[in-house]
Design a protein around this motif. Structure first.
Motif, PDB file in Angstrom:
ATOM      1  N   TRP A 114       5.336   7.076   0.943  1.00 49.92           N
ATOM      2  CA  TRP A 114       4.283   8.064   0.706  1.00 49.92           C
ATOM      3  C   TRP A 114       4.774   9.467   1.004  1.00 49.92           C
ATOM      4  O   TRP A 114       4.305  10.421   0.381  1.00 49.92           O
ATOM      5  N   VAL A 169       1.683   6.661  -6.858  1.00 47.63           N
ATOM      6  CA  VAL A 169       0.525   7.433  -7.323  1.00 47.63           C
ATOM      7  C   VAL A 169       0.697   8.913  -6.988  1.00 47.63           C
ATOM      8  O   VAL A 169       0.451   9.787  -7.834  1.00 47.63           O
ATOM      9  N   LEU A 170       1.150   9.212  -5.775  1.00 49.73           N
ATOM     10  CA  LEU A 170       1.343  10.610  -5.396  1.00 49.73           C
ATOM     11  C   LEU A 170       2.435  11.272  -6.232  1.00 49.73           C
ATOM     12  O   LEU A 170       2.311  12.436  -6.621  1.00 49.73           O
ATOM     13  N   LEU A 221       0.832  -1.200   0.000  1.00 48.99           N
ATOM     14  CA  LEU A 221       0.000   0.000   0.000  1.00 48.99           C
ATOM     15  C   LEU A 221       0.871   1.256   0.000  1.00 48.99           C
ATOM     16  O   LEU A 221       0.584   2.218  -0.713  1.00 48.99           O
ATOM     17  N   ASP A 222       1.959   1.225   0.766  1.00 43.34           N
ATOM     18  CA  ASP A 222       2.872   2.359   0.828  1.00 43.34           C
ATOM     19  C   ASP A 222       3.551   2.587  -0.520  1.00 43.34           C
ATOM     20  O   ASP A 222       3.684   3.720  -0.976  1.00 43.34           O
ATOM     21  N   THR A 273       2.394   1.675  -3.501  1.00 41.44           N
ATOM     22  CA  THR A 273       1.379   2.157  -4.437  1.00 41.44           C
ATOM     23  C   THR A 273       1.052   3.623  -4.193  1.00 41.44           C
ATOM     24  O   THR A 273       0.976   4.415  -5.142  1.00 41.44           O
ATOM     25  N   LEU A 274       0.904   3.987  -2.928  1.00 36.97           N
ATOM     26  CA  LEU A 274       0.587   5.373  -2.593  1.00 36.97           C
ATOM     27  C   LEU A 274       1.727   6.312  -2.981  1.00 36.97           C
ATOM     28  O   LEU A 274       1.490   7.393  -3.521  1.00 36.97           O
ATOM     29  N   GLY A 275       2.954   5.894  -2.749  1.00 37.91           N
ATOM     30  CA  GLY A 275       4.102   6.720  -3.128  1.00 37.91           C
ATOM     31  C   GLY A 275       4.178   6.946  -4.627  1.00 37.91           C
ATOM     32  O   GLY A 275       4.423   8.063  -5.092  1.00 37.91           O
TER      33      GLY A 275
END
Length: 129
Positions: free
Chosen positions: A102, A33-34, A26-27, A29-31
């Protein structure tokens, strides 16, 4: 002779090295995407900054100074460039060191938005003077 571990000649085996901490999916993916959002915003910011030059159209009226238009454009482009470079350098380092990713997706967003707002305020202050 004193050692940190028991002497292996007497049947004692040193403990295995600690396992590396796993990356949180999740971390990651979030990093990513951001950072992708920051790249898109950096491109939009660089494109919108070109229109700062339109503010110089009114320079010949009422004795307004347009010396700040170039500085505002430079601040905005500098913020976008700093965001792109920061994310591109720090995301792989953070993944290698197992730091939260992230954070290095949010920092470029702050640089892009902050650089654009600083550039806009420089241009606005120069035109309104």
């Amino acid at each position: 002779m004193t050692t940190a571990y028991p002497d292996p000649r007497y049947g004692a085996v040193p403990p295995p090295p600690p396992a590396k901490k796993q990356l949180n999916p999740l971390d990651v993916t979030l990093g990513i995407v951001l950072y992708s959002v920051a790249l898109v915003l950096a491109a939009c910011s660089a494109y919108a900054t070109i229109f700062f030059a339109f503010a110089a159209d009114s320079c010949s009226y009422n004795g307004k100074s347009c010396d700040y238009v170039g500085s505002g454009m430079g601040a905005s482009w500098g913020g976008a460039a700093l965001a792109v470079v920061t994310g591109a350098v720090m995301l792989p380092i953070a993944a290698w060191r197992r730091w939260p990713l992230w954070i290095w997706g949010v920092v470029p967003l702050i640089f892009v938005i902050g650089g654009f707002l600083i550039g806009y305020s420089i241009v606005s202050a120069g035109i309104s003077a």
